[in-house]
Design an enzyme around this catalytic site. Structure first.
Site, short mmCIF file in Angstrom:
data_model
loop_
_atom_site.label_atom_id
_atom_site.label_comp_id
_atom_site.label_asym_id
_atom_site.label_seq_id
_atom_site.Cartn_x
_atom_site.Cartn_y
_atom_site.Cartn_z
N LYS A 52 -6.89 -2.05 -10.34
CA LYS A 52 -6.06 -2.32 -9.16
C LYS A 52 -6.09 -3.83 -8.89
O LYS A 52 -7.14 -4.47 -9.03
CB LYS A 52 -6.63 -1.54 -7.97
CG LYS A 52 -5.78 -1.58 -6.72
CD LYS A 52 -6.40 -0.71 -5.63
CE LYS A 52 -5.55 -0.64 -4.37
NZ LYS A 52 -6.15 0.22 -3.34
N SER A 127 -3.00 3.50 -1.51
CA SER A 127 -2.46 2.26 -2.02
C SER A 127 -2.70 2.03 -3.51
O SER A 127 -2.06 1.17 -4.10
CB SER A 127 -3.05 1.08 -1.23
OG SER A 127 -4.45 1.03 -1.38
N SER A 151 -7.13 5.74 -0.42
CA SER A 151 -6.29 5.11 -1.45
C SER A 151 -6.65 5.38 -2.90
O SER A 151 -5.89 5.01 -3.79
CB SER A 151 -6.25 3.60 -1.23
OG SER A 151 -5.35 3.32 -0.20
N1 GLN Z 1 -3.08 4.90 3.67
C1 GLN Z 1 -4.20 4.25 4.29
C2 GLN Z 1 -3.76 2.95 4.93
O1 GLN Z 1 -2.61 2.65 4.82
C3 GLN Z 1 -5.30 4.04 3.29
C4 GLN Z 1 -5.29 2.74 2.60
C5 GLN Z 1 -6.47 2.54 1.68
O2 GLN Z 1 -7.30 3.41 1.50
N2 GLN Z 1 -6.54 1.34 1.15
O3 GLN Z 1 -4.53 2.25 5.53
#
Ligand code: GLN
Length: 447
Positions: A52, A127, A151
């Site tokens: 990532k 994400s 994420s």
């Molecule tokens: N969907 C969650 C957010 O938008 C999780 C994001 C993440 O785990 N980086 O914050």
């Protein structure tokens, strides 16, 4: 791996940058070591990996899918990057994501959205959507993602692969570009549970460069994969299996419970009464921490500087206005507001109190159960564009994943069938702190 990306990623767009030269020279070095007798070979010898793009890689561009960092070439490796290299994995590419890991669909990437390999009209989740889509496309042997509120697990569920979020502190965050420091964890996305155990083995462990890294012994995860779940006690929170959960998802999870039961496990419904407050508490706390963490992006120290500013203050303003996308700005504003004097007690402090109650919910269940099991997501992947005009609707999709981050616990998402439209369903297994072994054992026995 490189050929696979070149030939097959044009439509899915999971990859941001390929380090072809670096990967080939590493592969050559590994070949030579293999040929030279007596060399010890690492646990992940020769395996191509994609990371990532919020995990810094020495000399390989690291952008967090943000225009702000579109020219950033780190001068050091994240601890996980270094550990993968030590284990003889080959870092091939950096993967798309929601900008600064804020989002759940990859539609917030500052460059382009990634698509779901199962059906390109659908989001891959986020994400770490690039990491999950790249894994589902089999561009790499495994990928790494980061999980602040789901994420790793949510995109793994949407893309039909395995995603593991370790216990907070288990894997070093050194060199992970911080979103919400009290929640962020790095973990593997793989095609099966055994691979997840291998990768966790390679990246886990104490790191003096991360002040929240836990000095807890790392067990042998491979030996945990016994296939045995006899006598295992599973708690299923009624708040995450009833109303609000898509019936196809619920049926798939109930079928999985039946399977585990037939293997000798027992399960019963439990209650985690504060679950409904997890999403608001998470978004307040995560945004508060983000507003502080992202203050470092000022146009001076990292990334792109606006060139149309007349003075210093304007330069900060312009660099941040041009560099950050709308979701990142929304969170910085929310977080700055919640932390400001006069509002701090009403919002930030209150959210911290809710966090304590959620931790208590987990402790109460774990007093009588070995793992907690429920869906990874309330629905399967949604269509690209379907939720983009309603951030709150997007946030509510995170109900099954954020409580785990608030409590810092380990959790895995494993595939558990498909919806009628062909999109994958994910099952989540949550463990006690530092008990990744049990989480992996149950997931492996099930899959
Ligand atoms: N969907 C969650 C957010 O938008 C999780 C994001 C993440 O785990 N980086 O914050």
């Amino acid at each position: 791996s490189i050929t696979s990306i070149k030939e097959r990623d044009e439509e899915i767009k999971s990859v941001l940058h390929v380090d072809e030269e670096g990967a080939l020279s590493k592969a050559k070095e590994l070949d030579e070591r293999l040929a030279a007798a007596g060399e010890e070979l690492g646990l992940l010898y020769g395996l191509p990996v994609g990371l990532k793009d919020n995990i810094v890689t020495h000399g390989i561009r690291t952008t967090c899918a943000s225009k702000f960092l579109s020219n950033y070439d780190p001068i050091y490796d994240a601890t996980v990057s270094a550990k993968l290299k030590e284990a003889d994995a080959v870092v091939v590419a950096k993967l798309n994501m929601d900008e600064f890991a804020m989002g759940g669909s990859n539609e917030n990437s500052g460059f382009f959205p990634t698509k779901n390999p199962w059906n390109t009209e659908y989001v891959p989740g986020g994400s770490s959507g690039g990491s999950a889509a790249a894994m589902a496309s089999r561009h790499f042997f495994f990928t790494l993602g980061s999980d602040t509120g789901g994420s790793i697990r949510q995109p793994a569920a949407f893309c039909g692969v395995v995603g593991l979020k370790p216990t907070y502190g288990r894997v070093s965050r050194f060199g992970l570009v911080a979103f919400a420091s009290s929640l962020d964890q790095i973990g593997p996305i793989t095609k099966n549970v055994e691979d997840a155990a291998y990768v966790l083995q390679a990246i886990a462990g104490y790191d003096e460069y991360d002040s929240t890294s836990a000095n807890v012994e790392v067990p042998d995860y491979l030996s945990a994969l016994t296939g045995d779940v006899k006598g295992l006690r599973i708690g299923v929170p009624k708040e995450l299996i009833g109303e609000g959960i898509d019936s196809e998802v619920r049926d798939a999870v109930l079928a999985a419970l039946k399977q585990l039961e037939s293997m000798g496990a027992t399960w019963s419904e439990v209650s985690m009464p504060h679950t409904e407050y997890a999403v608001p508490a998470y978004y307040l706390l995560a945004s508060s921490e983000a507003s502080s963490n992202l203050a470092r992006f000022d146009g001076v120290r990292y990334g792109v500087r606006a060139d149309n500013a007349a003075n210093l203050i304007e330069m900060y303003k312009e660099s941040r206005s041009q560099g950050f996308g709308p979701e990142v700005k929304r969170r910085i504003m929310l977080g700055t507001y919640a932390l400001s004097s006069g509002y701090y007690d009403a919002y930030y402090k209150k959210a911290q109190q809710v966090r304590t109650l959620i931790i208590q919910d987990f402790n109460d269940v774990f007093a009588n159960f070995d793992v907690i099991l429920h869906p990874t997501t309330p629905t399967t992947a949604f269509k690209i564009g379907q939720n983009t005009d309603d951030p709150v609707k997007m946030y509510l999709e995170d109900i099954c994943t954020v409580p785990v981050n608030l409590a810092g616990l380990p959790a895995i998402s494993v595939p558990c069938g498909f919806a009628a439209n062909g999109m994958p369903i994910g099952l989540q297994i949550v463990g006690k702190a530092f008990d990744e072994s049990t989480v992996l054992r149950v997931a492996h026995a099930y899959e």
